[in-house]
Scaffold this motif. Structure first.
Motif, PDB file in Angstrom:
ATOM      1  N   GLN A  81     -25.307 -31.769 -13.904  1.00 24.01           N
ATOM      2  CA  GLN A  81     -25.115 -30.257 -14.029  1.00 24.01           C
ATOM      3  C   GLN A  81     -26.423 -29.752 -14.092  1.00 24.01           C
ATOM      4  OE1 GLN A  81     -23.875 -28.813 -18.025  1.00 24.01           O
ATOM      5  NE2 GLN A  81     -24.004 -30.712 -18.742  1.00 24.01           N
ATOM      6  N   LYS A  82     -26.385 -28.749 -13.217  1.00 18.42           N
ATOM      7  CA  LYS A  82     -27.649 -27.497 -13.222  1.00 18.42           C
ATOM      8  C   LYS A  82     -27.368 -26.357 -13.682  1.00 18.42           C
ATOM      9  CE  LYS A  82     -31.792 -27.336 -10.451  1.00 18.42           C
ATOM     10  NZ  LYS A  82     -32.193 -25.704 -10.494  1.00 18.42           N
ATOM     11  N   ASP A  83     -27.941 -25.473 -14.463  1.00 20.36           N
ATOM     12  CA  ASP A  83     -27.595 -24.309 -15.066  1.00 20.36           C
ATOM     13  C   ASP A  83     -26.219 -24.050 -15.038  1.00 20.36           C
ATOM     14  OD1 ASP A  83     -30.398 -23.720 -14.275  1.00 20.36           O
ATOM     15  OD2 ASP A  83     -29.672 -23.191 -12.065  1.00 20.36           O
ATOM     16  N   GLY A  84     -25.498 -25.079 -15.808  1.00 22.48           N
ATOM     17  CA  GLY A  84     -24.392 -25.253 -16.512  1.00 22.48           C
ATOM     18  C   GLY A  84     -23.158 -25.122 -15.345  1.00 22.48           C
ATOM     19  N   GLU A  85     -23.501 -25.606 -14.290  1.00 19.99           N
ATOM     20  CA  GLU A  85     -22.631 -25.694 -13.121  1.00 19.99           C
ATOM     21  C   GLU A  85     -22.748 -27.123 -12.670  1.00 19.99           C
ATOM     22  OE1 GLU A  85     -20.529 -23.218 -11.276  1.00 19.99           O
ATOM     23  OE2 GLU A  85     -20.997 -21.835 -13.047  1.00 19.99           O
ATOM     24  N   PRO A  86     -21.631 -27.923 -11.907  1.00 21.88           N
ATOM     25  CA  PRO A  86     -21.842 -29.109 -11.288  1.00 21.88           C
ATOM     26  C   PRO A  86     -22.486 -28.936 -10.364  1.00 21.88           C
ATOM     27  CG  PRO A  86     -19.431 -28.303 -11.264  1.00 21.88           C
ATOM     28  CD  PRO A  86     -20.374 -26.990 -11.734  1.00 21.88           C
ATOM     29  N   TYR A  87     -23.512 -30.186 -10.278  1.00 20.93           N
ATOM     30  CA  TYR A  87     -24.277 -30.388  -9.262  1.00 20.93           C
ATOM     31  C   TYR A  87     -24.126 -31.786  -8.437  1.00 20.93           C
ATOM     32  CZ  TYR A  87     -29.271 -31.201  -7.444  1.00 20.93           C
ATOM     33  OH  TYR A  87     -30.245 -31.330  -6.571  1.00 20.93           O
ATOM     34  N   LEU A  88     -23.871 -31.742  -7.405  1.00 20.29           N
ATOM     35  CA  LEU A  88     -23.553 -32.800  -6.561  1.00 20.29           C
ATOM     36  C   LEU A  88     -24.735 -33.210  -5.918  1.00 20.29           C
ATOM     37  CD1 LEU A  88     -20.488 -31.360  -4.796  1.00 20.29           C
ATOM     38  CD2 LEU A  88     -20.548 -32.683  -6.913  1.00 20.29           C
ATOM     39  N   HIS A  89     -25.117 -34.756  -5.942  1.00 20.65           N
ATOM     40  CA  HIS A  89     -25.786 -35.459  -5.123  1.00 20.65           C
ATOM     41  C   HIS A  89     -25.085 -36.441  -4.269  1.00 20.65           C
ATOM     42  CE1 HIS A  89     -29.905 -37.799  -5.196  1.00 20.65           C
ATOM     43  NE2 HIS A  89     -29.710 -37.591  -3.844  1.00 20.65           N
ATOM     44  N   LEU A  90     -25.180 -36.080  -2.993  1.00 20.18           N
ATOM     45  CA  LEU A  90     -24.430 -37.266  -2.306  1.00 20.18           C
ATOM     46  C   LEU A  90     -25.004 -37.607  -0.961  1.00 20.18           C
ATOM     47  CD1 LEU A  90     -21.373 -34.468  -1.762  1.00 20.18           C
ATOM     48  CD2 LEU A  90     -21.474 -36.305  -3.264  1.00 20.18           C
ATOM     49  N   HIS A  91     -24.901 -38.842  -0.771  1.00 18.02           N
ATOM     50  CA  HIS A  91     -25.128 -39.621   0.284  1.00 18.02           C
ATOM     51  C   HIS A  91     -23.941 -39.833   1.314  1.00 18.02           C
ATOM     52  CE1 HIS A  91     -29.482 -40.739  -1.075  1.00 18.02           C
ATOM     53  NE2 HIS A  91     -29.250 -39.376  -1.386  1.00 18.02           N
ATOM     54  N   LEU A  92     -24.223 -39.871   2.588  1.00 22.81           N
ATOM     55  CA  LEU A  92     -23.135 -40.322   3.448  1.00 22.81           C
ATOM     56  C   LEU A  92     -23.856 -41.262   4.769  1.00 22.81           C
ATOM     57  CD1 LEU A  92     -20.293 -39.286   4.576  1.00 22.81           C
ATOM     58  CD2 LEU A  92     -21.532 -37.700   6.037  1.00 22.81           C
ATOM     59  N   THR A  93     -22.982 -42.233   4.965  1.00 23.67           N
ATOM     60  CA  THR A  93     -23.447 -43.042   6.209  1.00 23.67           C
ATOM     61  C   THR A  93     -22.118 -43.036   7.203  1.00 23.67           C
ATOM     62  OG1 THR A  93     -24.467 -44.719   4.700  1.00 23.67           O
ATOM     63  CG2 THR A  93     -23.734 -45.475   6.949  1.00 23.67           C
ATOM     64  N   CYS A  94     -22.481 -42.712   8.254  1.00 20.96           N
ATOM     65  CA  CYS A  94     -21.369 -42.380   9.349  1.00 20.96           C
ATOM     66  C   CYS A  94     -21.718 -43.571  10.520  1.00 20.96           C
ATOM     67  CB  CYS A  94     -21.478 -41.136   9.956  1.00 20.96           C
ATOM     68  SG  CYS A  94     -21.069 -39.899   8.745  1.00 20.96           S
ATOM     69  N   SER A  95     -20.480 -44.018  10.925  1.00 22.35           N
ATOM     70  CA  SER A  95     -20.505 -44.924  12.187  1.00 22.35           C
ATOM     71  C   SER A  95     -20.140 -43.910  13.583  1.00 22.35           C
ATOM     72  CB  SER A  95     -19.326 -45.998  12.227  1.00 22.35           C
ATOM     73  OG  SER A  95     -19.265 -46.676  13.278  1.00 22.35           O
ATOM     74  N   ARG A  96     -21.033 -44.019  14.399  1.00 16.44           N
ATOM     75  CA  ARG A  96     -20.550 -43.677  15.925  1.00 16.44           C
ATOM     76  C   ARG A  96     -19.991 -44.210  16.738  1.00 16.44           C
ATOM     77  NH1 ARG A  96     -27.031 -41.423  16.772  1.00 16.44           N
ATOM     78  NH2 ARG A  96     -26.085 -39.537  17.221  1.00 16.44           N
ATOM     79  N   ARG A  97     -19.597 -43.485  17.843  1.00 17.15           N
ATOM     80  CA  ARG A  97     -18.873 -43.982  18.863  1.00 17.15           C
ATOM     81  C   ARG A  97     -19.305 -45.524  19.530  1.00 17.15           C
ATOM     82  NH1 ARG A  97     -14.953 -42.051  21.968  1.00 17.15           N
ATOM     83  NH2 ARG A  97     -15.220 -39.880  21.259  1.00 17.15           N
ATOM     84  N   ASP A  98     -21.016 -45.607  19.359  1.00 20.54           N
ATOM     85  CA  ASP A  98     -21.426 -46.950  19.764  1.00 20.54           C
ATOM     86  C   ASP A  98     -21.695 -48.037  18.853  1.00 20.54           C
ATOM     87  OD1 ASP A  98     -23.420 -45.923  18.508  1.00 20.54           O
ATOM     88  OD2 ASP A  98     -24.923 -45.733  20.115  1.00 20.54           O
ATOM     89  N   TYR A  99     -20.957 -47.570  17.694  1.00 17.44           N
ATOM     90  CA  TYR A  99     -21.045 -48.432  16.236  1.00 17.44           C
ATOM     91  C   TYR A  99     -22.312 -48.500  15.889  1.00 17.44           C
ATOM     92  CZ  TYR A  99     -16.653 -49.889  17.882  1.00 17.44           C
ATOM     93  OH  TYR A  99     -15.224 -49.830  18.723  1.00 17.44           O
ATOM     94  N   SER A 100     -23.157 -47.654  16.107  1.00 18.55           N
ATOM     95  CA  SER A 100     -24.544 -47.591  15.361  1.00 18.55           C
ATOM     96  C   SER A 100     -24.284 -46.613  14.108  1.00 18.55           C
ATOM     97  CB  SER A 100     -25.611 -46.903  16.207  1.00 18.55           C
ATOM     98  OG  SER A 100     -25.289 -45.389  16.714  1.00 18.55           O
ATOM     99  N   CYS A 101     -25.104 -46.725  13.164  1.00 16.50           N
ATOM    100  CA  CYS A 101     -24.796 -45.846  12.142  1.00 16.50           C
ATOM    101  C   CYS A 101     -26.098 -44.970  11.700  1.00 16.50           C
ATOM    102  CB  CYS A 101     -24.557 -46.885  10.830  1.00 16.50           C
ATOM    103  SG  CYS A 101     -23.173 -47.660  10.685  1.00 16.50           S
ATOM    104  N   ILE A 102     -25.683 -43.830  11.156  1.00 16.05           N
ATOM    105  CA  ILE A 102     -26.599 -42.977  10.697  1.00 16.05           C
ATOM    106  C   ILE A 102     -26.091 -42.249   9.286  1.00 16.05           C
ATOM    107  CG2 ILE A 102     -27.461 -42.006  12.975  1.00 16.05           C
ATOM    108  CD1 ILE A 102     -25.267 -39.646  12.268  1.00 16.05           C
ATOM    109  N   GLY A 103     -27.313 -41.990   8.410  1.00 10.80           N
ATOM    110  CA  GLY A 103     -27.019 -41.533   7.257  1.00 10.80           C
ATOM    111  C   GLY A 103     -28.093 -41.144   6.482  1.00 10.80           C
ATOM    112  N   GLY A 104     -27.759 -40.492   5.300  1.00 13.32           N
ATOM    113  CA  GLY A 104     -28.747 -40.195   4.333  1.00 13.32           C
ATOM    114  C   GLY A 104     -28.261 -39.208   3.280  1.00 13.32           C
ATOM    115  N   HIS A 105     -29.132 -38.057   2.940  1.00 18.60           N
ATOM    116  CA  HIS A 105     -28.586 -37.208   1.895  1.00 18.60           C
ATOM    117  C   HIS A 105     -28.103 -36.269   2.594  1.00 18.60           C
ATOM    118  CE1 HIS A 105     -28.948 -34.521  -1.525  1.00 18.60           C
ATOM    119  NE2 HIS A 105     -29.153 -33.669  -0.613  1.00 18.60           N
TER     120      HIS A 105
END
Length: 142
Positions: A81-105
């Protein structure tokens, strides 16, 4: 925006509706359920994702958007929480059509297909955030 089922142990199985933005839906869900501490894991598919990178040399954020169909191979994050509200810290990894992956915050991502998540709430736990001047990040405050 989403559907959910509560399961034992302060956990929720959440399905975000097609074409909805992930962080927006998760924030609405956390507010609805009063979740201010917890963690998130999930999979799915997106048509667009914007990642954010903090360049430590300049202390400035660099955002990059990828507009293509991708599979979410992993979404992981935490809730505090930050300032009394929910605070989300999310990371994502995605696979592309060529099977390579990208990701990060994860800044934003729009569902195109499905998004299946498990949200674990930590009731009664207080985990805050503060802006650290040295790193420029919102770090945990206990």
């Amino acid at each position: 925006m989403y559907k959910f089922k509560e399961v034992p142990g302060n956990r929720f199985v959440v399905s975000i509706a097609n074409h909805v933005e992930i962080a927006e839906a998760l924030m609405a869900f956390c507010k609805e359920k009063g979740i201010l501490a917890g963690n998130i894991v999930g999979i799915g598919a997106v048509s667009e994702a914007t990642f954010r990178f903090l360049d430590p040399a300049t202390m400035k954020y660099v955002d990059k958007t990828f507009s293509e169909q991708m599979e979410i191979t992993n979404l992981t994050g935490n809730i505090s929480q930050k300032d009394g509200e929910p605070y989300l810290h999310l990371h994502l990894t995605c696979s592309r059509r060529d099977y390579s992956c990208i990701g990060g915050h994860l800044l934003t991502a729009r569902i195109n297909g499905a998004c299946e998540l498990l949200v674990a709430a930590f009731p009664g736990v207080e985990i805050g955030r503060y802006k650290d001047p040295e790193t420029g990040l919102n770090l945990y405050e206990f």
